[in-house]
Design a protein around this motif. Sequence first.
Motif, PDB file in Angstrom:
ATOM      1  N   VAL A   1      38.006  32.718 114.525  1.00  0.00           N
ATOM      2  CA  VAL A   1      36.658  32.751 115.118  1.00  0.00           C
ATOM      3  C   VAL A   1      36.680  33.436 116.477  1.00  0.00           C
ATOM      4  CG1 VAL A   1      34.804  31.314 116.062  1.00  0.00           C
ATOM      5  CG2 VAL A   1      35.817  30.750 113.848  1.00  0.00           C
ATOM      6  N   ALA A   2      37.699  33.134 117.287  1.00  0.00           N
ATOM      7  CA  ALA A   2      37.802  33.736 118.616  1.00  0.00           C
ATOM      8  C   ALA A   2      37.999  35.245 118.525  1.00  0.00           C
ATOM      9  CB  ALA A   2      38.952  33.104 119.389  1.00  0.00           C
ATOM     10  N   ALA A   3      38.897  35.671 117.655  1.00  0.00           N
ATOM     11  CA  ALA A   3      39.159  37.105 117.491  1.00  0.00           C
ATOM     12  C   ALA A   3      37.928  37.827 116.957  1.00  0.00           C
ATOM     13  CB  ALA A   3      40.346  37.320 116.561  1.00  0.00           C
ATOM     14  N   THR A   4      37.240  37.207 116.000  1.00  0.00           N
ATOM     15  CA  THR A   4      36.051  37.823 115.417  1.00  0.00           C
ATOM     16  C   THR A   4      34.915  37.900 116.430  1.00  0.00           C
ATOM     17  OG1 THR A   4      36.661  36.931 113.239  1.00  0.00           O
ATOM     18  CG2 THR A   4      34.399  37.708 113.511  1.00  0.00           C
ATOM     19  N   GLY A   5      34.719  36.849 117.207  1.00  0.00           N
ATOM     20  CA  GLY A   5      33.658  36.828 118.207  1.00  0.00           C
ATOM     21  C   GLY A   5      33.872  37.865 119.295  1.00  0.00           C
ATOM     22  N   SER A   6      35.099  37.951 119.810  1.00  0.00           N
ATOM     23  CA  SER A   6      35.384  38.926 120.861  1.00  0.00           C
ATOM     24  C   SER A   6      35.304  40.345 120.322  1.00  0.00           C
ATOM     25  CB  SER A   6      36.751  38.658 121.489  1.00  0.00           C
ATOM     26  OG  SER A   6      37.775  38.642 120.512  1.00  0.00           O
ATOM     27  N   PHE A   7      35.754  40.543 119.083  1.00  0.00           N
ATOM     28  CA  PHE A   7      35.665  41.857 118.448  1.00  0.00           C
ATOM     29  C   PHE A   7      34.206  42.263 118.248  1.00  0.00           C
ATOM     30  CE2 PHE A   7      35.384  44.318 114.431  1.00  0.00           C
ATOM     31  CZ  PHE A   7      36.048  45.467 114.842  1.00  0.00           C
ATOM     32  N   MET A   8      33.378  41.328 117.831  1.00  0.00           N
ATOM     33  CA  MET A   8      31.954  41.609 117.642  1.00  0.00           C
ATOM     34  C   MET A   8      31.305  42.002 118.970  1.00  0.00           C
ATOM     35  SD  MET A   8      29.403  41.769 115.526  1.00  0.00           S
ATOM     36  CE  MET A   8      29.994  40.862 114.090  1.00  0.00           C
ATOM     37  N   GLY A   9      31.640  41.279 120.040  1.00  0.00           N
ATOM     38  CA  GLY A   9      31.087  41.596 121.353  1.00  0.00           C
ATOM     39  C   GLY A   9      31.502  42.970 121.842  1.00  0.00           C
ATOM     40  N   MET A  10      32.761  43.320 121.621  1.00  0.00           N
ATOM     41  CA  MET A  10      33.249  44.638 122.018  1.00  0.00           C
ATOM     42  C   MET A  10      32.554  45.744 121.229  1.00  0.00           C
ATOM     43  SD  MET A  10      35.612  44.661 124.467  1.00  0.00           S
ATOM     44  CE  MET A  10      36.858  45.949 124.224  1.00  0.00           C
ATOM     45  N   ASN A  11      32.241  45.483 119.964  1.00  0.00           N
ATOM     46  CA  ASN A  11      31.538  46.475 119.153  1.00  0.00           C
ATOM     47  C   ASN A  11      30.094  46.650 119.612  1.00  0.00           C
ATOM     48  OD1 ASN A  11      32.763  47.689 116.406  1.00  0.00           O
ATOM     49  ND2 ASN A  11      33.882  45.859 117.015  1.00  0.00           N
ATOM     50  N   LEU A  12      29.424  45.553 119.949  1.00  0.00           N
ATOM     51  CA  LEU A  12      28.068  45.651 120.462  1.00  0.00           C
ATOM     52  C   LEU A  12      28.047  46.428 121.775  1.00  0.00           C
ATOM     53  CD1 LEU A  12      26.754  42.032 119.727  1.00  0.00           C
ATOM     54  CD2 LEU A  12      26.052  44.157 118.593  1.00  0.00           C
ATOM     55  N   SER A  13      29.024  46.174 122.641  1.00  0.00           N
ATOM     56  CA  SER A  13      29.109  46.892 123.917  1.00  0.00           C
ATOM     57  C   SER A  13      29.334  48.377 123.685  1.00  0.00           C
ATOM     58  CB  SER A  13      30.250  46.320 124.767  1.00  0.00           C
ATOM     59  OG  SER A  13      30.006  44.978 125.098  1.00  0.00           O
ATOM     60  N   TYR A  14      30.169  48.688 122.708  1.00  0.00           N
ATOM     61  CA  TYR A  14      30.434  50.090 122.381  1.00  0.00           C
ATOM     62  C   TYR A  14      29.144  50.811 121.999  1.00  0.00           C
ATOM     63  CZ  TYR A  14      32.044  54.146 119.679  1.00  0.00           C
ATOM     64  OH  TYR A  14      32.219  55.416 119.193  1.00  0.00           O
TER      65      TYR A  14
ATOM     66  N   PHE B   1      32.697  21.295 122.667  1.00  0.00           N
ATOM     67  CA  PHE B   1      32.869  19.924 122.194  1.00  0.00           C
ATOM     68  C   PHE B   1      31.837  19.577 121.122  1.00  0.00           C
ATOM     69  CE2 PHE B   1      32.458  15.305 122.387  1.00  0.00           C
ATOM     70  CZ  PHE B   1      33.787  14.912 122.367  1.00  0.00           C
ATOM     71  N   HIS B   2      30.596  20.063 121.298  1.00  0.00           N
ATOM     72  CA  HIS B   2      29.524  19.700 120.370  1.00  0.00           C
ATOM     73  C   HIS B   2      29.372  20.680 119.199  1.00  0.00           C
ATOM     74  CE1 HIS B   2      28.236  17.237 123.875  1.00  0.00           C
ATOM     75  NE2 HIS B   2      27.845  16.422 122.923  1.00  0.00           N
ATOM     76  N   TYR B   3      29.577  21.979 119.459  1.00  0.00           N
ATOM     77  CA  TYR B   3      29.296  22.975 118.425  1.00  0.00           C
ATOM     78  C   TYR B   3      30.554  23.663 117.885  1.00  0.00           C
ATOM     79  CZ  TYR B   3      24.586  22.340 120.228  1.00  0.00           C
ATOM     80  OH  TYR B   3      23.402  21.785 120.630  1.00  0.00           O
ATOM     81  N   ARG B   4      31.670  23.431 118.523  1.00  0.00           N
ATOM     82  CA  ARG B   4      32.978  23.922 118.101  1.00  0.00           C
ATOM     83  C   ARG B   4      32.968  25.411 117.730  1.00  0.00           C
ATOM     84  NH1 ARG B   4      35.195  19.345 114.105  1.00  0.00           N
ATOM     85  NH2 ARG B   4      33.090  19.474 113.273  1.00  0.00           N
ATOM     86  N   TYR B   5      33.169  25.758 116.468  1.00  0.00           N
ATOM     87  CA  TYR B   5      33.376  27.152 116.076  1.00  0.00           C
ATOM     88  C   TYR B   5      32.154  28.028 116.342  1.00  0.00           C
ATOM     89  CZ  TYR B   5      37.130  24.793 113.561  1.00  0.00           C
ATOM     90  OH  TYR B   5      38.213  24.014 113.237  1.00  0.00           O
ATOM     91  N   ALA B   6      30.972  27.524 116.071  1.00  0.00           N
ATOM     92  CA  ALA B   6      29.751  28.298 116.305  1.00  0.00           C
ATOM     93  C   ALA B   6      29.588  28.587 117.796  1.00  0.00           C
ATOM     94  CB  ALA B   6      28.527  27.554 115.770  1.00  0.00           C
ATOM     95  N   GLY B   7      29.854  27.575 118.620  1.00  0.00           N
ATOM     96  CA  GLY B   7      29.761  27.763 120.062  1.00  0.00           C
ATOM     97  C   GLY B   7      30.784  28.756 120.568  1.00  0.00           C
ATOM     98  N   LEU B   8      31.996  28.671 120.030  1.00  0.00           N
ATOM     99  CA  LEU B   8      33.069  29.591 120.434  1.00  0.00           C
ATOM    100  C   LEU B   8      32.695  31.027 120.077  1.00  0.00           C
ATOM    101  CD1 LEU B   8      35.983  30.069 121.433  1.00  0.00           C
ATOM    102  CD2 LEU B   8      36.755  29.609 119.090  1.00  0.00           C
ATOM    103  N   PHE B   9      32.208  31.242 118.879  1.00  0.00           N
ATOM    104  CA  PHE B   9      31.855  32.588 118.424  1.00  0.00           C
ATOM    105  C   PHE B   9      30.730  33.185 119.270  1.00  0.00           C
ATOM    106  CE2 PHE B   9      29.284  35.488 115.889  1.00  0.00           C
ATOM    107  CZ  PHE B   9      30.245  36.360 115.403  1.00  0.00           C
ATOM    108  N   ILE B  10      29.661  32.439 119.461  1.00  0.00           N
ATOM    109  CA  ILE B  10      28.491  32.948 120.191  1.00  0.00           C
ATOM    110  C   ILE B  10      28.829  33.242 121.641  1.00  0.00           C
ATOM    111  CG2 ILE B  10      26.193  32.332 121.061  1.00  0.00           C
ATOM    112  CD1 ILE B  10      25.806  30.768 118.412  1.00  0.00           C
ATOM    113  N   MET B  11      29.585  32.338 122.283  1.00  0.00           N
ATOM    114  CA  MET B  11      29.896  32.542 123.700  1.00  0.00           C
ATOM    115  C   MET B  11      30.863  33.703 123.915  1.00  0.00           C
ATOM    116  SD  MET B  11      29.919  28.897 125.667  1.00  0.00           S
ATOM    117  CE  MET B  11      31.082  28.094 124.585  1.00  0.00           C
ATOM    118  N   LEU B  12      31.834  33.866 123.026  1.00  0.00           N
ATOM    119  CA  LEU B  12      32.759  34.990 123.175  1.00  0.00           C
ATOM    120  C   LEU B  12      32.054  36.320 122.912  1.00  0.00           C
ATOM    121  CD1 LEU B  12      36.180  33.825 121.689  1.00  0.00           C
ATOM    122  CD2 LEU B  12      35.664  34.502 124.031  1.00  0.00           C
ATOM    123  N   THR B  13      31.166  36.337 121.934  1.00  0.00           N
ATOM    124  CA  THR B  13      30.399  37.556 121.668  1.00  0.00           C
ATOM    125  C   THR B  13      29.559  37.923 122.881  1.00  0.00           C
ATOM    126  OG1 THR B  13      30.291  37.081 119.294  1.00  0.00           O
ATOM    127  CG2 THR B  13      28.683  38.634 120.174  1.00  0.00           C
TER     128      THR B  13
END
Length: 204
Positions: free
Chosen positions: A59-72, A13-25
């Motif tokens: 943003v959601a696709a990019t954040g989750s993709f980034m997280g999966m790459n870091l895990s890899y 609600f407060h940070y919108r896209y930035a919050g979505l990206f960071i939390m999904l990553t």
Amino acid sequence: MHGLEHYVMSIIFHYRYAGLFIMLTGGMIGIPVPDEFLMTFSGFQTTLGRMDFTKTLFVAATGSFMGMNLSYWIGRRLGIPFLQKIGPFLHFNEHKINSAEHWFRRFGDRLIVIGYFFPGFRHFTAYFSGMSKLNYARYVVLAATGALLWSITFITLGRILGEHWEKITFILHRYLVRGGIILALIVFLIYLYSLKRGKASLED
């Protein structure tokens, strides 16, 4: 609603896209984030005009993709050597580690896309992809495909459900968790079978 879900809603609600990206990553790495809840709520926000649907999806696709790459890469850099060090304490010897790596090379990459849809299981596929040193170019294609399909599914679901998004998401999450447990059990049984076949071939 649990405290964690309420906290997630507040961040979006407060940070919108930035919050979505960071939390999904972070969620894809293994930080306890209710990912499906997060995305359906974001999808609901697009119906209120607080977030743009296309941008939210990207943003959601990019954040989750980034997280999966870091895990890899965490799995690739630390996984097998670390497993070899603690293996004796877990009765997991060199032969079993090699058999597990061989098994994932043969079958595991097929689970990367579908693994997104099962809480907990997606982390397994990401880390073990790195541990087994799955070809990175192939991993990127599969991880990107899964991230896009997963994001489209839940953000669109949140947009379609509107005010009913919360109730349906909790029900859906419950069944996905059960499905993930069943899928993990099937994978574990296949793994045990591959170990048994490998042992039998060594004895022949």
